[in-house]
Scaffold this motif. Structure first.
Motif, short mmCIF file in Angstrom:
data_model
loop_
_atom_site.label_atom_id
_atom_site.label_comp_id
_atom_site.label_asym_id
_atom_site.label_seq_id
_atom_site.Cartn_x
_atom_site.Cartn_y
_atom_site.Cartn_z
N HIS A 128 0.88 -1.22 0.00
CA HIS A 128 -0.03 0.06 0.07
C HIS A 128 1.22 1.18 -0.12
N ASN A 129 2.14 1.22 -0.02
CA ASN A 129 3.11 2.42 -0.27
C ASN A 129 3.12 3.13 1.11
N PHE A 130 3.13 2.40 2.05
CA PHE A 130 3.19 3.12 3.33
C PHE A 130 4.54 3.51 3.75
N SER A 131 4.78 4.57 4.61
CA SER A 131 6.28 4.77 4.82
C SER A 131 6.86 4.18 6.08
N GLY A 132 6.07 3.58 6.75
CA GLY A 132 6.62 3.01 7.98
C GLY A 132 6.35 3.90 9.05
N VAL A 133 6.77 3.76 10.38
CA VAL A 133 6.56 4.61 11.30
C VAL A 133 7.44 5.54 11.69
N GLY A 134 8.59 5.73 10.74
CA GLY A 134 9.67 6.70 11.09
C GLY A 134 10.78 5.93 11.44
N GLU A 135 11.83 7.04 12.04
CA GLU A 135 13.17 6.30 12.11
C GLU A 135 13.30 5.62 13.33
N ARG A 136 14.11 4.76 13.50
CA ARG A 136 14.22 3.97 14.73
C ARG A 136 14.72 4.60 15.93
N SER A 137 14.44 4.58 17.01
CA SER A 137 15.02 5.22 18.27
C SER A 137 15.06 4.22 19.45
N HIS A 138 15.65 4.59 20.48
CA HIS A 138 15.77 3.70 21.43
C HIS A 138 14.49 2.93 22.11
N GLY A 139 14.77 1.66 22.18
CA GLY A 139 13.46 1.06 22.65
C GLY A 139 12.68 0.37 21.62
N GLN A 140 13.00 0.70 20.41
CA GLN A 140 12.05 0.44 19.06
C GLN A 140 12.69 -0.62 18.45
N HIS A 141 11.93 -1.62 17.88
CA HIS A 141 12.59 -2.95 17.45
C HIS A 141 11.62 -3.10 16.06
N ASN A 142 12.44 -3.32 15.11
CA ASN A 142 11.72 -3.70 13.83
C ASN A 142 10.28 -2.75 13.48
N ARG A 143 10.60 -1.38 13.43
CA ARG A 143 9.32 -0.79 13.36
C ARG A 143 9.45 0.16 12.33
#
Length: 213
Positions: A128-143
């Protein structure tokens, strides 16, 4: 108004130069001779159409109902069958009649129907051409390629139907409308259409042309 057409095979893409010097992408379609298998009428079938078939099929791999369908008109079994609806004059079309590429002309606009390439189970970024949730930060995994939140908790406490999510992609019936015929070669039965069409190489395509009575 009626729709007439042929069955062809996708031979792949290339590019050609137009008279004005512009280079355009195009698709080559090989059209085998097609035969009228059945003429349906409102009186007998409830609607008007013609059924055409192409490519020879082994009798041993054809079930008995279909085998009888072809033997009734004195033709060998065909691999691919397609119906074209419209008010067809039974005096102009006969069962067993050969229809070839001459029904088209250079400059005609046609509709091409095919089955798109299957891509399996895909995520929301590719599907669906989503952009994802943004850049990776501390505590995030495979986002990075995640869909994010898909619904509220209390209200409506469910996910709405039709929500864009991961799932099977491709392998769907697709119609591309108003493709221009750039070139036509009757001897090998080749159509050169401007732009792309759905489907893999050697996949069947239905080329439709509207005829106004």
């Amino acid at each position: 108004m009626k729709t007439i057409g042929l069955i062809g095979k996708n031979m792949g893409m290339t590019n050609i130069y137009l008279d004005n010097g512009i280079n355009v992408p195009c698709t080559i379609i090989h059209v085998n001779p097609c035969y009228i298998i059945q003429i349906k009428t409102i009186k007998n079938d409830g609607y008007s159409s013609i059924q055409i078939g192409t490519d020879e099929k082994n009798e041993r791999t054809t079930n008995k109902p279909l085998l009888g369908h072809f033997k009734k008109i004195g033709l060998s079994p065909k691999k691919k069958l397609v119906e074209f609806r419209g008010d067809f004059d039974e005096l102009s079309y006969k069962v067993g009649q050969l229809i070839n590429i001459n029904i088209f002309q250079v400059g005609d606009f046609v509709d091409v129907v095919g089955v798109s390439k299957g891509k399996g189970f895909q995520g929301v970024v590719k599907r669906h051409n989503f952009s994802g949730v943004g850049e990776r930060s501390h505590g995030q995994h495979n986002r990075l390629r995640s869909p994010g939140s898909i619904g509220a908790g209390s209200t409506p406490s469910r996910v709405f139907k039709g929500k864009k999510m991961a799932g099977r992609m491709g392998n769907s019936r697709i119609t591309i409308k108003n493709i221009k015929i750039l070139k036509l070669d009757t001897d090998p039965g080749l159509l050169i259409l401007r732009g792309s069409v759905p489907g893999n190489k050697n996949s069947y395509l239905t080329i439709k042309k509207k005829v106004w009575n």
